[in-house]
Design a protein around this motif. Structure first.
Motif, mmCIF file in Angstrom:
data_model
loop_
_atom_site.group_PDB
_atom_site.id
_atom_site.type_symbol
_atom_site.label_atom_id
_atom_site.label_comp_id
_atom_site.label_asym_id
_atom_site.label_seq_id
_atom_site.Cartn_x
_atom_site.Cartn_y
_atom_site.Cartn_z
ATOM 1 N N UNK A 1 -4.301 -8.371 -3.164
ATOM 2 C CA UNK A 1 -3.275 -7.321 -3.217
ATOM 3 C C UNK A 1 -3.754 -6.058 -2.524
ATOM 4 N N UNK A 2 -4.985 -5.640 -2.813
ATOM 5 C CA UNK A 2 -5.538 -4.440 -2.181
ATOM 6 C C UNK A 2 -5.637 -4.608 -0.671
ATOM 7 N N UNK A 3 -6.043 -5.799 -0.225
ATOM 8 C CA UNK A 3 -6.183 -6.054 1.212
ATOM 9 C C UNK A 3 -4.824 -6.018 1.914
ATOM 10 N N UNK A 4 -3.821 -6.643 1.322
ATOM 11 C CA UNK A 4 -2.488 -6.638 1.930
ATOM 12 C C UNK A 4 -1.929 -5.222 2.020
ATOM 13 N N UNK A 5 -2.075 -4.457 0.943
ATOM 14 C CA UNK A 5 -1.565 -3.080 0.932
ATOM 15 C C UNK A 5 -2.305 -2.220 1.952
ATOM 16 N N UNK B 1 -3.765 -3.312 4.698
ATOM 17 C CA UNK B 1 -3.394 -3.807 6.029
ATOM 18 C C UNK B 1 -2.043 -3.258 6.486
ATOM 19 N N UNK B 2 -1.064 -3.243 5.578
ATOM 20 C CA UNK B 2 0.295 -2.897 5.969
ATOM 21 C C UNK B 2 0.715 -1.486 5.576
ATOM 22 N N UNK B 3 -0.114 -0.765 4.855
ATOM 23 C CA UNK B 3 0.129 0.647 4.601
ATOM 24 C C UNK B 3 0.982 0.962 3.387
ATOM 25 N N UNK B 4 1.349 2.233 3.258
ATOM 26 C CA UNK B 4 1.996 2.724 2.037
ATOM 27 C C UNK B 4 3.409 2.202 1.804
ATOM 28 N N UNK B 5 4.030 1.576 2.788
ATOM 29 C CA UNK B 5 5.362 0.994 2.571
ATOM 30 C C UNK B 5 5.298 -0.428 2.034
ATOM 31 N N UNK B 6 4.084 -0.930 1.806
ATOM 32 C CA UNK B 6 3.896 -2.305 1.338
ATOM 33 C C UNK B 6 3.448 -2.304 -0.121
ATOM 34 N N UNK C 1 0.872 0.530 -4.466
ATOM 35 C CA UNK C 1 2.016 1.202 -3.836
ATOM 36 C C UNK C 1 3.302 1.000 -4.632
ATOM 37 N N UNK C 2 3.199 1.187 -5.927
ATOM 38 C CA UNK C 2 4.353 1.036 -6.813
ATOM 39 C C UNK C 2 5.483 2.005 -6.518
ATOM 40 N N UNK C 3 5.208 3.053 -5.745
ATOM 41 C CA UNK C 3 6.270 4.000 -5.392
ATOM 42 C C UNK C 3 7.378 3.342 -4.564
ATOM 43 N N UNK D 1 2.456 -14.676 -10.454
ATOM 44 C CA UNK D 1 3.243 -14.508 -9.236
ATOM 45 C C UNK D 1 2.642 -13.347 -8.466
ATOM 46 N N UNK D 2 2.432 -13.559 -7.172
ATOM 47 C CA UNK D 2 2.016 -12.498 -6.265
ATOM 48 C C UNK D 2 3.251 -12.152 -5.443
ATOM 49 N N UNK D 3 3.706 -10.906 -5.563
ATOM 50 C CA UNK D 3 4.911 -10.478 -4.855
ATOM 51 C C UNK D 3 4.562 -9.396 -3.846
ATOM 52 N N UNK D 4 5.164 -9.498 -2.671
ATOM 53 C CA UNK D 4 4.977 -8.512 -1.612
ATOM 54 C C UNK D 4 6.350 -7.951 -1.278
ATOM 55 N N UNK D 5 6.473 -6.625 -1.324
ATOM 56 C CA UNK D 5 7.735 -5.954 -1.016
ATOM 57 C C UNK D 5 7.457 -4.873 0.013
ATOM 58 N N UNK D 6 7.951 -5.073 1.230
ATOM 59 C CA UNK D 6 7.707 -4.124 2.305
ATOM 60 C C UNK D 6 8.995 -3.368 2.596
ATOM 61 N N UNK D 7 8.946 -2.039 2.471
ATOM 62 C CA UNK D 7 10.115 -1.195 2.720
ATOM 63 C C UNK D 7 10.361 -1.124 4.224
#
Length: 149
Positions: free
Chosen positions: A25-29, A31-36, A57-59, A117-123
């Motif tokens: 989770x930390x690596x994905x966030x 890699x893709x920045x604060x919108x991930x 990045x719960x915001x 569950x591992x969820x990824x939500x990219x704005x």
């Protein structure tokens, strides 16, 4: 909310597996920045009502550790599907109107039972606005000519 789980004893997410998921989770966030936003849901009985055990990045959605389940998590808990298919690259929308490109990955334990569950939500809201602006800028009304004038 009462969610029925199958009669077999549900074991909490193993500590080493949770630590590995946190690392991912930390690596994905990063890699893709604060919108991930990356979320780990623990599906054990002790966390069924409040399955979010880690979030980066719960915001993006306004969620935090200890929050309740999303639709995807509730669906897994109520159907208890032993072999759910991961949902990859689908669109969702937050109550505030943000457009998210989301993926949901089901994590199984050694016995093949879904335990997390591992969820990824990219704005992608700003990207969609930029794409629209570029599309408007490069679109033409008339047919293309073979040669420049």
């Amino acid at each position: 909310m009462n969610i029925a789980l199958e009669s077999e004893k549900v074991i909490p997410l193993e500590s080493n597996r949770l630590e590995m998921l946190k690392q991912i989770a930390d690596a994905l966030a990063a890699q893709f920045g604060p919108n991930c936003e990356v979320v780990i849901h623990d599906l054990s009985a002790q966390n069924a009502e409040h399955p979010i055990v880690y979030i980066v990045n719960g915001h993006v959605t306004g969620r935090k550790v200890g929050d309740g389940a999303s639709y995807v998590v509730v669906e897994q808990l109520t159907t208890n599907d032993p072999a759910p298919r991961d949902h990859l690259a689908y669109l969702t929308r937050t109550p505030e109107g943000k457009i998210l490109k989301s993926s949901t990955i089901y994590i199984k334990n050694a016995r093949g039972r879904v335990t997390a569950i591992l969820a990824i939500n990219f704005d992608i809201s700003a990207l969609m606005m930029a794409a629209g602006a570029v599309r408007d800028f490069i679109s033409v009304q008339e047919p293309q000519q073979a040669e420049p004038e």
